[in-house]
Design a protein around this motif. Structure first.
Motif, PDB file in Angstrom:
ATOM      1  N   GLN A  66       0.843  -1.199   0.000  1.00  0.00           N
ATOM      2  CA  GLN A  66       0.000   0.000   0.000  1.00  0.00           C
ATOM      3  C   GLN A  66       0.880   1.252   0.000  1.00  0.00           C
ATOM      4  OE1 GLN A  66      -2.799  -1.476  -0.538  1.00  0.00           O
ATOM      5  NE2 GLN A  66      -1.905  -3.366   0.270  1.00  0.00           N
ATOM      6  N   LEU A  67       2.034   1.180   0.683  1.00  0.00           N
ATOM      7  CA  LEU A  67       2.950   2.324   0.668  1.00  0.00           C
ATOM      8  C   LEU A  67       3.388   2.611  -0.769  1.00  0.00           C
ATOM      9  CD1 LEU A  67       5.291   1.693   3.766  1.00  0.00           C
ATOM     10  CD2 LEU A  67       3.139   2.974   3.665  1.00  0.00           C
ATOM     11  N   ASP A  68       3.642   1.547  -1.523  1.00  0.00           N
ATOM     12  CA  ASP A  68       4.040   1.717  -2.933  1.00  0.00           C
ATOM     13  C   ASP A  68       2.906   2.362  -3.724  1.00  0.00           C
ATOM     14  OD1 ASP A  68       6.356   0.389  -2.332  1.00  0.00           O
ATOM     15  OD2 ASP A  68       5.666  -1.566  -3.084  1.00  0.00           O
ATOM     16  N   VAL A  69       1.737   1.776  -3.567  1.00  0.00           N
ATOM     17  CA  VAL A  69       0.591   2.163  -4.396  1.00  0.00           C
ATOM     18  C   VAL A  69       0.095   3.570  -4.060  1.00  0.00           C
ATOM     19  CG1 VAL A  69      -1.822   1.589  -4.839  1.00  0.00           C
ATOM     20  CG2 VAL A  69      -0.116  -0.222  -4.740  1.00  0.00           C
ATOM     21  N   LEU A  70       0.260   3.944  -2.790  1.00  0.00           N
ATOM     22  CA  LEU A  70      -0.297   5.218  -2.338  1.00  0.00           C
ATOM     23  C   LEU A  70       0.738   6.336  -2.288  1.00  0.00           C
ATOM     24  CD1 LEU A  70      -2.537   3.772   0.517  1.00  0.00           C
ATOM     25  CD2 LEU A  70      -3.305   4.573  -1.728  1.00  0.00           C
ATOM     26  N   ALA A  71       1.864   6.124  -2.958  1.00  0.00           N
ATOM     27  CA  ALA A  71       2.907   7.155  -2.973  1.00  0.00           C
ATOM     28  C   ALA A  71       2.357   8.426  -3.604  1.00  0.00           C
ATOM     29  CB  ALA A  71       4.120   6.648  -3.760  1.00  0.00           C
ATOM     30  N   GLY A  72       2.847   9.561  -3.198  1.00  0.00           N
ATOM     31  CA  GLY A  72       2.392  10.838  -3.740  1.00  0.00           C
ATOM     32  C   GLY A  72       2.159  11.845  -2.636  1.00  0.00           C
ATOM     33  N   ASP A  73       1.404  12.882  -2.962  1.00  0.00           N
ATOM     34  CA  ASP A  73       1.179  13.930  -1.969  1.00  0.00           C
ATOM     35  C   ASP A  73      -0.299  14.131  -1.632  1.00  0.00           C
ATOM     36  OD1 ASP A  73       3.892  14.647  -1.762  1.00  0.00           O
ATOM     37  OD2 ASP A  73       3.735  15.689  -3.698  1.00  0.00           O
ATOM     38  N   MET A  87      -3.921   2.713   9.351  1.00  0.00           N
ATOM     39  CA  MET A  87      -2.904   3.385   8.535  1.00  0.00           C
ATOM     40  C   MET A  87      -2.348   4.621   9.245  1.00  0.00           C
ATOM     41  SD  MET A  87      -5.059   2.884   4.999  1.00  0.00           S
ATOM     42  CE  MET A  87      -3.846   3.188   3.702  1.00  0.00           C
ATOM     43  N   ARG A  88      -3.215   5.373   9.849  1.00  0.00           N
ATOM     44  CA  ARG A  88      -2.766   6.599  10.517  1.00  0.00           C
ATOM     45  C   ARG A  88      -1.956   6.319  11.776  1.00  0.00           C
ATOM     46  NH1 ARG A  88      -4.280  11.854   9.308  1.00  0.00           N
ATOM     47  NH2 ARG A  88      -3.315  12.627  11.212  1.00  0.00           N
ATOM     48  N   THR A  89      -2.467   5.427  12.614  1.00  0.00           N
ATOM     49  CA  THR A  89      -1.852   5.235  13.927  1.00  0.00           C
ATOM     50  C   THR A  89      -0.816   4.118  13.937  1.00  0.00           C
ATOM     51  OG1 THR A  89      -4.169   5.436  14.565  1.00  0.00           O
ATOM     52  CG2 THR A  89      -2.568   5.464  16.323  1.00  0.00           C
ATOM     53  N   HIS A  90      -1.126   3.029  13.253  1.00  0.00           N
ATOM     54  CA  HIS A  90      -0.265   1.856  13.427  1.00  0.00           C
ATOM     55  C   HIS A  90       0.825   1.695  12.366  1.00  0.00           C
ATOM     56  CE1 HIS A  90      -2.544   0.741  16.851  1.00  0.00           C
ATOM     57  NE2 HIS A  90      -3.662   0.505  16.179  1.00  0.00           N
ATOM     58  N   TYR A  91       0.665   2.305  11.194  1.00  0.00           N
ATOM     59  CA  TYR A  91       1.745   2.184  10.208  1.00  0.00           C
ATOM     60  C   TYR A  91       3.079   2.667  10.785  1.00  0.00           C
ATOM     61  CZ  TYR A  91      -0.793   0.597   6.002  1.00  0.00           C
ATOM     62  OH  TYR A  91      -1.476  -0.141   5.075  1.00  0.00           O
ATOM     63  N   PRO A  92       3.110   3.832  11.421  1.00  0.00           N
ATOM     64  CA  PRO A  92       4.399   4.270  11.976  1.00  0.00           C
ATOM     65  C   PRO A  92       4.978   3.251  12.965  1.00  0.00           C
ATOM     66  CG  PRO A  92       2.862   6.105  11.920  1.00  0.00           C
ATOM     67  CD  PRO A  92       2.079   4.871  11.565  1.00  0.00           C
ATOM     68  N   ARG A  93       4.123   2.656  13.771  1.00  0.00           N
ATOM     69  CA  ARG A  93       4.592   1.638  14.720  1.00  0.00           C
ATOM     70  C   ARG A  93       5.073   0.395  13.995  1.00  0.00           C
ATOM     71  NH1 ARG A  93       2.287   1.029  20.164  1.00  0.00           N
ATOM     72  NH2 ARG A  93       2.209  -1.177  19.750  1.00  0.00           N
ATOM     73  N   LEU A  94       4.304   0.002  13.004  1.00  0.00           N
ATOM     74  CA  LEU A  94       4.583  -1.243  12.295  1.00  0.00           C
ATOM     75  C   LEU A  94       5.917  -1.176  11.560  1.00  0.00           C
ATOM     76  CD1 LEU A  94       3.443  -4.025  11.413  1.00  0.00           C
ATOM     77  CD2 LEU A  94       2.286  -2.860   9.529  1.00  0.00           C
ATOM     78  N   THR A  98      12.466   0.196  10.431  1.00  0.00           N
ATOM     79  CA  THR A  98      12.707  -0.451   9.132  1.00  0.00           C
ATOM     80  C   THR A  98      13.040   0.630   8.109  1.00  0.00           C
ATOM     81  OG1 THR A  98      10.468  -0.277   8.207  1.00  0.00           O
ATOM     82  CG2 THR A  98      10.872  -2.101   9.744  1.00  0.00           C
ATOM     83  N   PRO A  99      13.572   0.239   6.953  1.00  0.00           N
ATOM     84  CA  PRO A  99      13.902   1.236   5.925  1.00  0.00           C
ATOM     85  C   PRO A  99      12.663   1.976   5.428  1.00  0.00           C
ATOM     86  CG  PRO A  99      14.933  -0.891   5.436  1.00  0.00           C
ATOM     87  CD  PRO A  99      14.009  -1.116   6.588  1.00  0.00           C
ATOM     88  N   ASP A 100      11.484   1.421   5.649  1.00  0.00           N
ATOM     89  CA  ASP A 100      10.261   2.060   5.151  1.00  0.00           C
ATOM     90  C   ASP A 100       9.647   3.032   6.152  1.00  0.00           C
ATOM     91  OD1 ASP A 100      10.089   0.674   2.614  1.00  0.00           O
ATOM     92  OD2 ASP A 100       9.714  -1.130   3.813  1.00  0.00           O
ATOM     93  N   ALA A 101      10.326   3.257   7.275  1.00  0.00           N
ATOM     94  CA  ALA A 101       9.734   4.055   8.350  1.00  0.00           C
ATOM     95  C   ALA A 101       9.304   5.441   7.854  1.00  0.00           C
ATOM     96  CB  ALA A 101      10.708   4.182   9.510  1.00  0.00           C
ATOM     97  N   ALA A 102      10.164   6.086   7.083  1.00  0.00           N
ATOM     98  CA  ALA A 102       9.878   7.459   6.659  1.00  0.00           C
ATOM     99  C   ALA A 102       8.632   7.517   5.778  1.00  0.00           C
ATOM    100  CB  ALA A 102      11.082   8.052   5.921  1.00  0.00           C
ATOM    101  N   ARG A 103       8.575   6.617   4.773  1.00  0.00           N
ATOM    102  CA  ARG A 103       7.411   6.728   3.890  1.00  0.00           C
ATOM    103  C   ARG A 103       6.148   6.211   4.563  1.00  0.00           C
ATOM    104  NH1 ARG A 103       6.941   2.614  -0.604  1.00  0.00           N
ATOM    105  NH2 ARG A 103       7.769   0.692   0.264  1.00  0.00           N
TER     106      ARG A 103
END
Lengths: 249, 231, 465
Positions: A66-73, A87-94, A98-103
């Motif tokens: 989903q991070l790939d698919v939802l890239a953009g602004d 997505m809002r609360t748990h993605y950052p935790r999840l 990891t290298p994907d933390a920023a996106r």
């Protein structure tokens, strides 16, 4: 947030398979407000089922897509407080560490729950074309406690001139779905769903509306089995029907 | 025993702990007037069924009358307590029997448990926010005097009532020397263990009579409930 | 095969009377708590403060425990440490025996439940006398508390009246609550007078002053700790707080969260045994500091938040699962959301792991916790640990669950496979039979759309780019 030019629509897997009409109605409502709606075809599921079951690696694998698919602004619109909350609360935790933390953080920050968007960002005006009706509303726990967007759903429904809202008894209480909880502890889940379905029936409304299809799948399925007469409808579909002559049933 | 101690502490020490600053304990302050402070104290106590009376220096006589009316036959008190002499001197001859409570419990346990109707104590002060009496039992007014008799009578000076527990603890520097036993008492004994329904008079006193001395009578103003400031 | 937990939950669900009793009580407690915090901003500030105080205590736990021990010893108390239930029980028995005791007055103590003290003492011919009204009811009924604050909350007045009638046949029968309460007072009076040893729990242990803080409404706690010659206090090592002034906000949070009271009838601060010149109070005060798994919980920076708990019970009062199955449905000493995170950690995930699954993660518990324990997050963490554990073992069922999630993730991690599978309309029907089996027992089967939103979106011209 100001009104954007375009948004990405994340339909959620549940709506995708079990209630696409709600997703479509949601997209049409936003489009009608003059916003370009994109539906990334690569999207699947936010990953919450696995995350809540404790399978974080599996959840990450799905969420990464989903991070790939939802890239953009653009804002990412989600017609479910539960999935939006994931997505809002748990993605950052999840993705922490990891290298994907920023996106993951970037995507999380763009996620907006559907009702919240219509109410707070668009301040949408709703011209109610439907006949008078009493409707009960159910707020999911994610809407109520995680994202605090339950009020947005209520506010939208209140803008419909011919709709009178009814709050069932013990409205603050969970319907008992809880993802895998319903499978792992079916007896307790059924007891909760049974009480919830009965509380709605007691209001004698013909229709129960919610911003989360998961809850409605649970309550509606229980109500149907129990022989209660009311139907359930996702709020997006309900708002669309009430405001479009052509689609009114 | 030492083994358990050392291994528990060793395990706790091995834990990774991010150092944490002392939490600043924001203090809830209320800028209530004297009168309002006393009035809140009274309302708090009455809301949990304590009987509160404003009294003047003639309080022993008034108390004796009250107790006699409610069929109290005797009252135990600490003769060496701050109010012992005053109580005895003002006690009417036809009042309930006054019993000096000045023996070790071992010598008066039977009498205290089976033949005492009421106990009288002074107190250190009161807390308006919660309607609480603050007692520091002492040699002169031992712990069980306020606990075992079915009726507990307390006299409090109005100017010893402060807004909060925190205010009392810090003003009186409790942390520097705590007594063997310190108590907050907010009403008569009660329980809600059956059907969450309050029933008064379980194991402690069934009746709590609070005499407030000093300060003008209140005008009956109503007050807003929130703290003025938290800093 | 249904797990023990599911079977127990089913039994609890079937008990309509207890369910009704619990529901009524919990509805009342929710309203009382809400009324006790009229200013929501102030509540949030208090919760911040409560969390900060408890966090700081846990961050300095070893130092605070040593300080507490030192101060208590200076005050004349005896401090003991116990690794586990067996050691704590043994310590208590030794103290009782040294004084030739045959009975112990007990103030309400969940830690004593945790170590199984009553059964242990009874096995050594020492009578444990529960003095709290709720605990007395439970003891007479030969049950365990169903709630950490209101142990007999599952019983109604008639059940209590019948119970008392069986145990005190010489007393007049009555179902009136005032009558039942007065009866309990009469029955206990002589025990308070004559029993030489008292035992209690501790709500907060203040390191700064060596003070034990106990809150209660009935007076039984004061009597149990004041009337006997010996007072034994037992507490988990996490109950220590640094400073006396920390008590003020914690007490405010505790009693309001628990029962909506601004304060309990009694707040009892004990800082030592009777001094030589004093006339009453116990000659000896013993403090037993129990670990029993707590230091293991403390070792994990995330799970450590479990130990912030001040045992107010608000989480269970607001928990829809607890409302349905009550404390007995959990089958553990600590029920409800706090039990669901604490018990698997105290007893191990192998034994109590299912408790972590017994939640919809609705968040009601976390919302009311006065010290902001993120219970849903900790449940999630425990589920993660459990899933990790499954990877190591290879139980048949566990293997299957893991396999299904792996399969699920592979399908949902690739747009192509997701499209293929979702195009295959029967997909959910197949899955439903494997995984959603229990779903349809009480629910109509979910409708599966003929065309997915993916297809409809494309057809309606909602573009991908």
């Amino acid at each position: 947030m100001t009104k954007p030019e375009s948004i990405l629509f994340f339909g959620t897997c549940l709506i995708d398979m079990a209630n696409p009409e709600a997703g479509l109605a949601g997209m049409r409502l936003i489009e009608r407000a003059g916003i370009r709606v994109r539906f990334p075809q690569g999207q699947t599921c936010c990953g919450q089922p696995a995350y809540n079951a404790g399978y974080r690696e599996e959840a990450r694998r799905v969420a990464r897509l989903q991070l790939d698919v939802l890239a953009g602004d653009e804002p990412i619109l989600v017609p479910s407080a539960s999935c939006a909350g994931m997505m809002r609360t748990h993605y950052p935790r999840l993705f922490e560490g990891t290298p994907d933390a920023a996106r993951a953080g970037q995507v999380a920050g763009r996620v907006v729950e559907f009702c919240d968007f219509l109410h707070r960002v668009l301040r949408i005006e709703l011209n109610d074309l439907g006949p008078p009706i009493r409707v009960a509303v159910h707020h999911s726990c994610s809407a109520r406690r995680q994202l605090l967007v339950a009020d947005a759903a209520t506010a939208l429904l209140r803008r419909l001139a011919n709709v009178s809202l009814v709050e069932p008894d013990h409205a603050h209480e969970c319907c008992g779905f809880g993802g895998t909880f319903a499978i792992k502890e079916p007896e307790i889940s059924s007891a909760m769903a049974g009480d919830k379905a009965a509380a709605v029936a007691a209001t004698e409304v013909p229709l129960l509306v919610s911003q989360d299809w998961g809850c409605l799948l649970n309550i509606g399925g229980t109500a149907k089995q129990a022989g209660y007469a009311y139907r359930v409808k996702h709020i997006a579909e309900f708002l669309w029907e009430r405001t479009e002559v052509a689609h009114e049933k | 025993m030492t083994d358990a101690r050392d291994s528990i502490l060793a395990r706790l020490r091995a834990a990774r702990v991010d150092s944490r600053p002392e939490p600043s304990v924001p203090v809830r302050r209320f800028s209530w007037s004297r009168r309002e402070t006393v009035e809140r104290f009274r309302i708090g106590l009455e809301s949990v069924r304590a009987q509160v009376h404003r009294v003047d220096d003639d309080w022993p006589r008034m108390l004796a009358t009250r107790l006699r009316e409610s069929k109290v036959k005797n009252l135990r008190y600490g003769p060496d307590g701050p109010l012992g002499e005053e109580l005895r001197a003002g006690w009417p001859t036809d009042g309930p029997e006054l019993i000096a409570h000045d023996q070790p419990i071992e010598a008066c346990r039977e009498a205290l448990f089976t033949n005492t109707d009421a106990g009288f104590t002074s107190c250190l002060g009161g807390i308006a926010e919660t309607g609480s009496l603050v007692l520091w039992p002492s040699r002169a007014e031992p712990r069980l005097l306020s606990l075992v008799p079915p009726v507990h009578v307390v006299l409090i000076e109005a100017d010893r009532i402060v807004p909060t527990l925190h205010a009392m603890m810090s003003e009186q520097r409790w942390s520097e020397s705590m007594p063997t036993n310190a108590l907050l008492i907010s009403g008569p004994s009660k329980s809600a263990d059956i059907e969450q329904t309050l029933a008064y008079g379980v194991h402690g006193p069934e009746k709590l009579i609070v005499l407030i001395r000093g300060e003008d009578r209140p005008t009956g103003d109503r007050f807003a409930g929130q703290p003025e400031a938290i800093d | 095969m249904r797990s023990e937990f599911r079977l127990r939950a089913e039994r609890s669900l079937a008990s309509q009377r207890a369910r009704g009793n619990i529901r009524r009580a919990m509805d009342g407690l929710i309203l009382k708590r809400r009324a006790a915090f009229p200013d929501l901003d102030e509540l949030e500030r208090l919760r911040d403060q409560g969390q900060a105080i408890r966090d700081q205590a846990l961050a300095n736990l070893p130092e605070l425990l040593e300080r507490l021990e030192r101060r208590c010893a200076t005050n004349g108390m005896h401090v003991h440490w116990a690794e586990d239930a067996a050691e704590a029980n043994r310590l208590i028995l030794d103290i009782i025996r040294r004084h030739g005791g045959h009975a112990v007055l007990k103030g309400k103590s969940m830690v004593s439940e945790e170590i199984g003290l009553n059964a242990f003492l009874a096995g050594h011919d020492i009578e444990p006398i529960e003095t709290d009204l709720g605990e007395l009811i439970i003891q007479l009924a030969r049950e365990h508390p169903s709630h950490i604050v209101a142990p007999a909350v599952h019983k109604d007045r008639r059940e209590v009246a019948e119970l008392f009638a069986r145990h005190f046949p010489e007393e007049p029968y009555g179902e009136d609550i005032e009558h039942l309460t007065a009866l309990a007072r009469r029955m206990m009076r002589e025990r308070f007078r004559a029993t030489r040893i008292g035992l209690s729990g501790v709500n907060f242990a203040v390191a700064e002053t060596g003070t034990l803080c106990l809150v209660e409404n009935e007076g039984n706690g004061r009597l149990s700790t004041t009337a006997p010659d010996v007072h034994i206090a037992i507490t988990g090592i996490e109950k220590v707080i640094a400073r006396l002034e920390d008590l003020a906000p914690l007490l405010t949070l505790l009693t309001r969260s628990a029962t909506g009271q601004p304060i309990t009838t009694y707040v009892n601060l004990i800082s030592g045994p009777r001094k030589p010149n004093e006339l009453d109070g116990p000659h000896e005060v013993h403090l037993i500091l129990l670990d029993n798994g707590r230091s293991r919980i403390h070792a994990d920076p995330e799970l450590r938040a479990t130990l912030r708990c001040i045992r107010c019970g608000a989480c269970m009062n607001h928990c829809p699962v607890y409302h349905r199955i009550g404390g007995h449905g959990y089958g553990t000493v600590y029920p409800g959301p706090i039990g669901a995170i604490l018990e698997p950690q105290l007893q191990g995930l192998e034994r109590q792991g299912e408790l972590a699954q017994a939640s919809t993660l609705c968040g009601a518990c976390g919302e009311v916790c006065p010290v902001r324990i993120p219970i849903p997050d900790l449940l999630n963490r425990l589920r993660f640990e459990q899933a990790q554990g499954r990877a190591l073992r290879h139980g048949r069922r566990s293997g299957r669950e893991r396999f299904l999630w792996r399969l699920w993730s592979l399908i949902h991690a690739s747009p192509a496979s997701y499209r293929r599978i979702s195009g295959f309309v029967t997909r959910l029907r197949i899955l439903a039979r494997i995984r959603l089996g229990p779903w349809t027992r009480t629910r109509a089967a979910p409708r599966i759309a003929a065309r997915s939103l993916h297809v409809l979106a494309q057809r309606e011209g909602f573009r991908d780019d």
